[in-house]
Motif scaffolding. Structure first.
Motif, short mmCIF file in Angstrom:
data_model
loop_
_atom_site.label_atom_id
_atom_site.label_comp_id
_atom_site.label_asym_id
_atom_site.label_seq_id
_atom_site.Cartn_x
_atom_site.Cartn_y
_atom_site.Cartn_z
N TRP A 182 -119.72 9.21 -29.96
CA TRP A 182 -119.00 9.61 -28.75
C TRP A 182 -119.94 9.78 -27.56
CZ3 TRP A 182 -115.70 13.93 -31.54
CH2 TRP A 182 -114.78 13.31 -32.38
N ILE A 183 -121.15 10.26 -27.83
CA ILE A 183 -122.13 10.43 -26.75
C ILE A 183 -122.61 9.07 -26.25
CG2 ILE A 183 -124.41 11.32 -26.16
CD1 ILE A 183 -123.90 13.58 -28.15
N LEU A 184 -122.87 8.14 -27.16
CA LEU A 184 -123.32 6.80 -26.76
C LEU A 184 -122.25 6.07 -25.95
CD1 LEU A 184 -125.12 5.63 -30.04
CD2 LEU A 184 -126.17 6.37 -27.89
N GLU A 185 -120.98 6.33 -26.23
CA GLU A 185 -119.88 5.70 -25.51
C GLU A 185 -119.40 6.53 -24.33
OE1 GLU A 185 -116.89 5.03 -28.43
OE2 GLU A 185 -118.02 3.45 -29.48
N ASP A 186 -120.14 7.57 -23.98
CA ASP A 186 -119.82 8.44 -22.83
C ASP A 186 -118.48 9.14 -22.99
OD1 ASP A 186 -122.21 7.81 -21.53
OD2 ASP A 186 -121.34 6.05 -20.57
N GLU A 187 -118.06 9.33 -24.22
CA GLU A 187 -116.84 10.10 -24.46
C GLU A 187 -117.10 11.60 -24.29
OE1 GLU A 187 -113.82 9.03 -25.03
OE2 GLU A 187 -114.30 6.89 -25.09
N GLN A 189 -119.68 14.29 -22.32
CA GLN A 189 -120.68 14.48 -21.28
C GLN A 189 -120.83 15.98 -21.01
OE1 GLN A 189 -119.64 12.15 -17.83
NE2 GLN A 189 -120.04 10.19 -18.83
N TYR A 193 -128.25 19.63 -24.11
CA TYR A 193 -128.09 19.41 -25.54
C TYR A 193 -129.15 20.24 -26.27
CZ TYR A 193 -125.52 15.30 -23.88
OH TYR A 193 -124.65 14.46 -23.23
N LYS A 209 -130.86 7.43 -24.90
CA LYS A 209 -129.68 7.77 -24.12
C LYS A 209 -129.86 9.09 -23.38
CE LYS A 209 -125.27 7.67 -22.92
NZ LYS A 209 -124.70 6.65 -22.01
N LEU A 210 -130.38 10.09 -24.06
CA LEU A 210 -130.51 11.42 -23.46
C LEU A 210 -131.78 11.58 -22.64
CD1 LEU A 210 -129.26 13.67 -26.41
CD2 LEU A 210 -127.95 12.63 -24.55
#
Length: 332
Positions: A182-187, A189, A193, A209-210
């Protein structure tokens, strides 16, 4: 000696050429014009260009010969209330005095009393052997909060007891490896973290990503004390290095007591100095404080920096040791 027939004929008919050869003069003029047009328009262009180059060289030599005018040294303190600022050194103030001046400016200008107080910190990012300190970012928990805003924090843990503690302390999202997609797909935000050490081998796909928000002990976002990490990132102040050497951030409200503003500023400066390499010289070169509507006041650094520089080396080495231990456990 024989004379050409054409020349003799021309001399005979010259008095009557208007009658014998009508339009001959105009034809001769036109022929002369054609001949002149066939020749270069500027037969001396090369010479003119050479002369121009010579004049440019002469001008350059003249400018080199001219002596550079030295700027007069700045005077330390004006003797009158009205003066040209560029003739004098910029005055510096003690921290308490500068905060009092900001409060006085607000009263005289009738501006908003709850406006924010800002600082601009100018750093020396150069190191020995012509190296530089990389631009960094950090989050610090101020002793006196000046805003009710809180950040959204995600906690990585697969332990049910730790997850319950995270929810009780205000975590916006709690979960394990199921959150990675979900984080990789920007679901999902969030602002920050945090994670427990057991989750680090499973979070490697999120490193790119982060980026700087990837959990790390250097940023105090990796550890077992979940309540402490949540308090830091939910209520803390984040600052970053801009333009490779400047930190611009707000630290308080102008209507707060002077001692609270001073305490917040010293806390931020102390955290900044922890990024200074222990073998190098002073890290903070210049510090300016201002409010939203006032001019910037240059602060005297004598009472601000020496105290934080004495304790930073031990803290920095301890953090580095802990980070190395965690990285070794992740790689194995």
């Amino acid at each position: 000696m024989a004379v050409p027939v054409g020349r003799c004929l021309w001399r005979v008919l010259a008095p009557r050429r208007g009658w014998a050869f009508p339009g001959l003069d105009q034809r001769l003029v036109a022929a002369a014009a054609l001949v002149s047009a066939a020749q270069p328009a500027r037969p001396y262009a090369a010479e003119a260009k050479t002369a121009k180059k010579g004049s440019q060289k002469a001008k350059k030599e003249e400018t080199k010969k001219k002596q550079v005018t030295k700027r007069r040294p700045l005077m330390s303190k004006p003797v009158d209330d009205v003066y040209l600022t560029w003739y004098y050194e910029r005055p510096s103030y003690d921290l308490e005095e500068a905060v009092g001046m900001l409060k006085k400016f607000q009263e005289l200008d009738f501006t908003y009393p709850k406006q924010h107080v800002y600082i601009n910190v100018f750093l020396d990012m150069t190191r020995q052997k012509k190296k530089k300190v990389d631009p960094f970012a950090s989050t610090v928990l101020l002793p006196y909060r000046f805003t009710d805003e809180t950040n959204k924090v995600l906690v990585f843990t697969e332990d049910e007891q730790e997850a319950e503690i995270a929810r009780e302390n205000g975590a916006a999202v709690v979960g394990g490896v199921e959150l990675i997609k979900w984080i990789l797909e920007d679901e999902i935000q969030v602002d920050f973290y945090v994670a427990v050490p057991a989750m680090m081998p499973k979070l490697i796909p999120l490193r790119s990503k982060l980026r700087r928000k990837y959990p790390s002990t250097k940023r105090n976002s990796l550890g077992h004390d979940i309540p402490k990490m949540l308090q830091l990132f939910r209520e803390g102040l984040e600052y970053t290095v801009e333009d490779e050497r400047v930190i611009k951030t707000r630290i308080a409200r102008l209507d707060m007591p002077t001692e609270q503003i001073v305490a917040n500023l010293k806390t931020v400066i102390s955290d900044i100095c922890t990024f200074k390499p222990s073998t190098d010289g002073p890290f903070v070169q210049k510090l300016v404080i201002r409010s939203s509507t006032s001019e910037g006041l240059l602060l005297n650094l004598d009472g601000l920096l020496p105290q934080v520089e004495k304790v930073e080396e031990g803290e920095k080495s301890a953090e580095d040791d802990e980070e190395n231990r965690v990285q070794e456990s992740v790689s194995t």
